[in-house]
Write a protein that holds these residues in place. Structure first.
Motif, PDB file in Angstrom:
ATOM      1  N   PHE A 105       1.305 -45.687  20.385  1.00 55.41           N
ATOM      2  CA  PHE A 105       0.647 -44.416  20.127  1.00 55.41           C
ATOM      3  C   PHE A 105       1.098 -43.372  21.143  1.00 55.41           C
ATOM      4  O   PHE A 105       1.069 -42.198  20.883  1.00 55.41           O
ATOM      5  CB  PHE A 105      -0.873 -44.546  20.269  1.00 55.41           C
ATOM      6  N   GLU A 106       1.481 -43.829  22.299  1.00 59.46           N
ATOM      7  CA  GLU A 106       1.733 -42.924  23.416  1.00 59.46           C
ATOM      8  C   GLU A 106       2.959 -42.059  23.235  1.00 59.46           C
ATOM      9  O   GLU A 106       2.897 -40.858  23.281  1.00 59.46           O
ATOM     10  CB  GLU A 106       1.878 -43.724  24.720  1.00 59.46           C
ATOM     11  N   GLU A 107       4.081 -42.678  23.078  1.00 58.19           N
ATOM     12  CA  GLU A 107       5.320 -41.900  23.019  1.00 58.19           C
ATOM     13  C   GLU A 107       6.224 -42.468  21.947  1.00 58.19           C
ATOM     14  O   GLU A 107       6.741 -43.557  22.083  1.00 58.19           O
ATOM     15  CB  GLU A 107       6.059 -41.966  24.355  1.00 58.19           C
ATOM     16  N   GLU A 108       6.364 -41.733  20.895  1.00 55.58           N
ATOM     17  CA  GLU A 108       7.312 -42.130  19.878  1.00 55.58           C
ATOM     18  C   GLU A 108       8.641 -41.489  20.265  1.00 55.58           C
ATOM     19  O   GLU A 108       8.751 -40.284  20.332  1.00 55.58           O
ATOM     20  CB  GLU A 108       6.860 -41.662  18.503  1.00 55.58           C
ATOM     21  N   GLN A 109       9.622 -42.319  20.540  1.00 54.78           N
ATOM     22  CA  GLN A 109      10.926 -41.814  20.932  1.00 54.78           C
ATOM     23  C   GLN A 109      11.668 -41.329  19.693  1.00 54.78           C
ATOM     24  O   GLN A 109      11.783 -42.046  18.713  1.00 54.78           O
ATOM     25  CB  GLN A 109      11.732 -42.900  21.634  1.00 54.78           C
ATOM     26  N   VAL A 110      12.147 -40.117  19.744  1.00 50.91           N
ATOM     27  CA  VAL A 110      12.874 -39.547  18.624  1.00 50.91           C
ATOM     28  C   VAL A 110      14.324 -39.362  19.035  1.00 50.91           C
ATOM     29  O   VAL A 110      14.619 -38.751  20.052  1.00 50.91           O
ATOM     30  CB  VAL A 110      12.259 -38.191  18.202  1.00 50.91           C
ATOM     31  N   ASP A 111      15.192 -39.903  18.241  1.00 50.43           N
ATOM     32  CA  ASP A 111      16.623 -39.792  18.474  1.00 50.43           C
ATOM     33  C   ASP A 111      17.049 -38.347  18.200  1.00 50.43           C
ATOM     34  O   ASP A 111      16.844 -37.846  17.091  1.00 50.43           O
ATOM     35  CB  ASP A 111      17.349 -40.764  17.547  1.00 50.43           C
ATOM     36  N   PRO A 112      17.621 -37.643  19.177  1.00 50.87           N
ATOM     37  CA  PRO A 112      18.043 -36.256  18.967  1.00 50.87           C
ATOM     38  C   PRO A 112      19.019 -36.093  17.791  1.00 50.87           C
ATOM     39  O   PRO A 112      18.984 -35.102  17.090  1.00 50.87           O
ATOM     40  CB  PRO A 112      18.725 -35.873  20.280  1.00 50.87           C
ATOM     41  N   ASN A 113      19.875 -37.099  17.574  1.00 54.14           N
ATOM     42  CA  ASN A 113      20.799 -37.035  16.444  1.00 54.14           C
ATOM     43  C   ASN A 113      20.054 -37.095  15.115  1.00 54.14           C
ATOM     44  O   ASN A 113      20.443 -36.448  14.144  1.00 54.14           O
ATOM     45  CB  ASN A 113      21.831 -38.168  16.522  1.00 54.14           C
TER      46      ASN A 113
END
Length: 157
Positions: A105-113
């Motif tokens: 829930f804390e940090e969903e990592q989003v791929d910049p590409n």
């Protein structure tokens, strides 16, 4: 600044409203991965906020071992699961949940590409499709609300 939990405990009137507003949009976007309706999502969020508040004020929750957001989202997710059990749709939800990536829930990592690809696709898609998608996914509006907002004859348009 005091935490929302501390302000809820001291009965500060603005704390509940702040808690509700702080996570509402993010929760409504996040909970849609469980294939619930907008109304179900809103109900689950309201239930989660009230449960959070009642647990603090009643003294049931004295020590928060996670962030406020994590605790709130977990309550909401559990409410959706409860709603699914009541309507007999839990097996459908469990099948869908198995295919979801394991994300905190804390940090969903989003791929910049990935973001670049999404932006490119939206650019190619054009209007009014982009507006419709933003209203549905970003603003968590129902198809009925979108039809009225974008001046469509009905939700099938």
């Amino acid at each position: 600044m005091d935490s929302i939990v501390a302000r809820l405990r001291s009965n500060r009137k603005d704390a509940l409203a702040e808690l509700y507003e702080t996570y509402r949009t993010e929760f409504l976007r996040w909970i849609m991965r469980y294939r619930c309706s907008t109304d179900e999502a809103k109900d689950a969020y309201q239930f989660a906020v009230l449960t959070f508040y009642e647990n603090i004020v009643s003294g049931k929750l004295t020590l928060l071992n996670s962030s406020e957001k994590t605790y709130l989202f977990a309550i909401g997710k559990n409410k959706i699961m409860e709603m699914r059990r009541a309507t007999g749709k839990l097996s459908e939800l469990n099948e869908q949940e198995e295919n979801l990536p394991d994300v905190s829930f804390e940090e969903e990592q989003v791929d910049p590409n990935h973001l670049k690809r999404v932006a490119w696709c939206l650019e190619k898609l054009g209007e009014p499709c982009v507006s419709l998608l933003k209203e549905f996914y970003y603003h968590c509006r129902s198809m009925e609300e979108i039809a009225k907002l974008l001046d469509y004859k009905n939700t099938d348009s």
